[in-house]
Design a protein around this motif. Structure first.
Motif, PDB file in Angstrom:
ATOM      1  N   GLU A 208       0.732  -1.093  -0.040  1.00 35.39           N
ATOM      2  CA  GLU A 208      -0.056  -0.075   0.104  1.00 35.39           C
ATOM      3  C   GLU A 208       0.895   1.102   0.051  1.00 35.39           C
ATOM      4  OE1 GLU A 208      -3.417   2.285   2.848  1.00 35.39           O
ATOM      5  OE2 GLU A 208      -2.585   0.329   3.498  1.00 35.39           O
ATOM      6  N   ALA A 209       1.936   1.128   0.927  1.00 40.24           N
ATOM      7  CA  ALA A 209       2.794   2.520   0.901  1.00 40.24           C
ATOM      8  C   ALA A 209       3.495   2.748  -0.305  1.00 40.24           C
ATOM      9  CB  ALA A 209       3.933   2.025   2.025  1.00 40.24           C
ATOM     10  N   GLN A 210       3.991   1.735  -1.229  1.00 35.62           N
ATOM     11  CA  GLN A 210       4.585   1.924  -2.364  1.00 35.62           C
ATOM     12  C   GLN A 210       3.679   2.275  -3.594  1.00 35.62           C
ATOM     13  OE1 GLN A 210       6.918  -1.862  -2.587  1.00 35.62           O
ATOM     14  NE2 GLN A 210       8.648  -0.757  -2.275  1.00 35.62           N
ATOM     15  N   GLN A 211       2.273   1.712  -3.352  1.00 33.50           N
ATOM     16  CA  GLN A 211       1.306   2.143  -4.367  1.00 33.50           C
ATOM     17  C   GLN A 211       1.192   3.691  -3.962  1.00 33.50           C
ATOM     18  OE1 GLN A 211      -2.207  -0.011  -4.485  1.00 33.50           O
ATOM     19  NE2 GLN A 211      -3.277   1.053  -5.763  1.00 33.50           N
ATOM     20  N   LEU A 212       0.855   3.960  -3.034  1.00 32.35           N
ATOM     21  CA  LEU A 212       0.672   5.428  -2.475  1.00 32.35           C
ATOM     22  C   LEU A 212       1.625   6.401  -3.133  1.00 32.35           C
ATOM     23  CD1 LEU A 212      -1.256   7.351  -0.552  1.00 32.35           C
ATOM     24  CD2 LEU A 212       0.493   7.070   1.072  1.00 32.35           C
ATOM     25  N   PHE A 213       2.946   6.142  -2.979  1.00 29.47           N
ATOM     26  CA  PHE A 213       3.979   7.234  -3.369  1.00 29.47           C
ATOM     27  C   PHE A 213       4.154   6.939  -4.941  1.00 29.47           C
ATOM     28  CE2 PHE A 213       4.830   7.217   0.939  1.00 29.47           C
ATOM     29  CZ  PHE A 213       5.845   8.398   1.094  1.00 29.47           C
ATOM     30  N   SER A 214       3.751   5.857  -5.546  1.00 33.27           N
ATOM     31  CA  SER A 214       3.991   5.744  -6.934  1.00 33.27           C
ATOM     32  C   SER A 214       2.742   6.483  -7.727  1.00 33.27           C
ATOM     33  CB  SER A 214       3.852   4.390  -7.308  1.00 33.27           C
ATOM     34  OG  SER A 214       3.909   3.904  -8.781  1.00 33.27           O
ATOM     35  N   GLU A 215       1.681   6.401  -6.991  1.00 31.00           N
ATOM     36  CA  GLU A 215       0.408   7.235  -7.517  1.00 31.00           C
ATOM     37  C   GLU A 215       0.672   8.844  -7.560  1.00 31.00           C
ATOM     38  OE1 GLU A 215      -2.860   5.695  -5.479  1.00 31.00           O
ATOM     39  OE2 GLU A 215      -3.109   3.930  -6.934  1.00 31.00           O
ATOM     40  N   ALA A 216       1.526   9.115  -6.428  1.00 31.45           N
ATOM     41  CA  ALA A 216       2.019  10.774  -6.370  1.00 31.45           C
ATOM     42  C   ALA A 216       3.013  10.853  -7.212  1.00 31.45           C
ATOM     43  CB  ALA A 216       2.155  10.951  -4.823  1.00 31.45           C
ATOM     44  N   GLY A 217       3.779   9.778  -8.143  1.00 29.17           N
ATOM     45  CA  GLY A 217       4.717  10.402  -8.823  1.00 29.17           C
ATOM     46  C   GLY A 217       6.126  10.256  -8.155  1.00 29.17           C
ATOM     47  N   ARG A 218       6.296   9.561  -6.857  1.00 29.96           N
ATOM     48  CA  ARG A 218       7.263   9.498  -6.172  1.00 29.96           C
ATOM     49  C   ARG A 218       7.949   8.226  -6.100  1.00 29.96           C
ATOM     50  NH1 ARG A 218       4.886  14.052  -5.123  1.00 29.96           N
ATOM     51  NH2 ARG A 218       6.106  15.739  -4.165  1.00 29.96           N
ATOM     52  N   GLU A 219       9.108   7.774  -5.734  1.00 32.36           N
ATOM     53  CA  GLU A 219       9.775   6.308  -5.628  1.00 32.36           C
ATOM     54  C   GLU A 219       9.739   6.183  -4.198  1.00 32.36           C
ATOM     55  OE1 GLU A 219      12.354   5.049  -8.796  1.00 32.36           O
ATOM     56  OE2 GLU A 219      12.775   7.269  -8.724  1.00 32.36           O
ATOM     57  N   LEU A 220       9.320   5.298  -3.683  1.00 31.17           N
ATOM     58  CA  LEU A 220       9.389   4.748  -2.135  1.00 31.17           C
ATOM     59  C   LEU A 220      10.192   3.533  -2.160  1.00 31.17           C
ATOM     60  CD1 LEU A 220       9.045   5.018   0.836  1.00 31.17           C
ATOM     61  CD2 LEU A 220       6.854   3.644   0.351  1.00 31.17           C
ATOM     62  N   PHE A 221      11.412   3.432  -1.516  1.00 29.75           N
ATOM     63  CA  PHE A 221      12.516   2.388  -1.737  1.00 29.75           C
ATOM     64  C   PHE A 221      12.187   1.794  -0.097  1.00 29.75           C
ATOM     65  CE2 PHE A 221      14.012   4.984  -4.802  1.00 29.75           C
ATOM     66  CZ  PHE A 221      14.471   4.055  -5.737  1.00 29.75           C
TER      67      PHE A 221
END
Length: 232
Positions: A208-221
């Motif tokens: 969920e966290a990675q999807q949240l950031f991806s949808e906002a145009g950010r990369e979460l590692f």
């Protein structure tokens, strides 16, 4: 000179940077972390140890790592005073404060605001927490430390931060949603999440966290404990 910078995640908020050959460890908490049972704390050999604050889950392995490595420990004034009482040589502790910038062999480190509390493992007052902005060559890395979302992060917006290490576990710090806002405040699109999944209270849905950031145009590692991320 071309930068060669990596970050190794050891769980909770413990991160080891390799800044072009200089080893910098932040918030050493390994031996009491159930997710870091495969990490040999005695193998760590930092040149510097930076502390965001003195809560046990950020300093539990400080003395052991420092004694093994001879590292210089850096912290805000009151936390540094506690560090100095742990049997370290006086010349191995650097105490500074908000707005201050250290010039070290690997680059510069500016101390910045964090919204949290701070006490020693014994429960004594240890000043206030902090975060750091590391500048190595023309690269800038923000290590937020334990913090809630705060408007002071907007003061970092024009620092050209390339990578931000942000807590995402909630309960004691920002959750993933506030961390996403924080990434906007500091104007950074590459985020490494820390301070999550160590204990039940800060367990998150990583997908969920990675999807949240991806949808906002950010990369979460979200690296595995012991895994390295090549920053440059």
């Amino acid at each position: 000179m071309e930068n060669n910078i990596t970050a190794t995640y050891y769980g909770q908020s413990c991160v080891a940077f390799d800044f072009n050959g200089t080893q910098v460890l932040l918030d050493p908490f390994i031996t009491h972390n159930p997710l870091a049972k495969d990490i040999d704390v005695n193998a760590l050999n930092p040149d510097y140890i930076f502390l965001s604050h003195a809560h046990a889950d950020h300093v539990a392995d400080l003395v052991q790592v420092q004694k093994n490595s001879g590292a210089t420990v850096v912290a805000i004034v009151e936390t540094a005073a506690w560090v100095a009482k742990q049997g370290l040589d006086a010349d191995k502790v650097i105490a500074y404060n908000f707005g201050g910038t250290l010039s070290l062999p690997f680059g510069k480190v500016k101390m910045v605001y964090a919204l949290h509390t701070n006490s020693t493992p014994e429960g004594d007052y240890a000043g206030v927490p902090c975060g750091y902005v590391f500048t190595v060559g023309d690269k800038n890395i923000y290590f937020a430390g334990d913090t809630g979302l705060t408007m002071e992060m907007k003061l970092l917006e024009d620092l050209n931060i390339d990578w931000a290490f942000l807590p995402i576990g909630g309960f004691y710090t920002m959750d993933m949603y506030d961390a996403l806002k924080a990434s906007s405040f500091v104007n950074c699109t590459k985020i490494v999440g820390v301070h999550y999944n160590t204990f039940p209270a800060i367990t998150i849905d990583t997908a969920e966290a990675q999807q949240l950031f991806s949808e906002a145009g950010r990369e979460l590692f979200l690296p595995e404990v012991g895994a390295a991320v090549r920053l440059w």
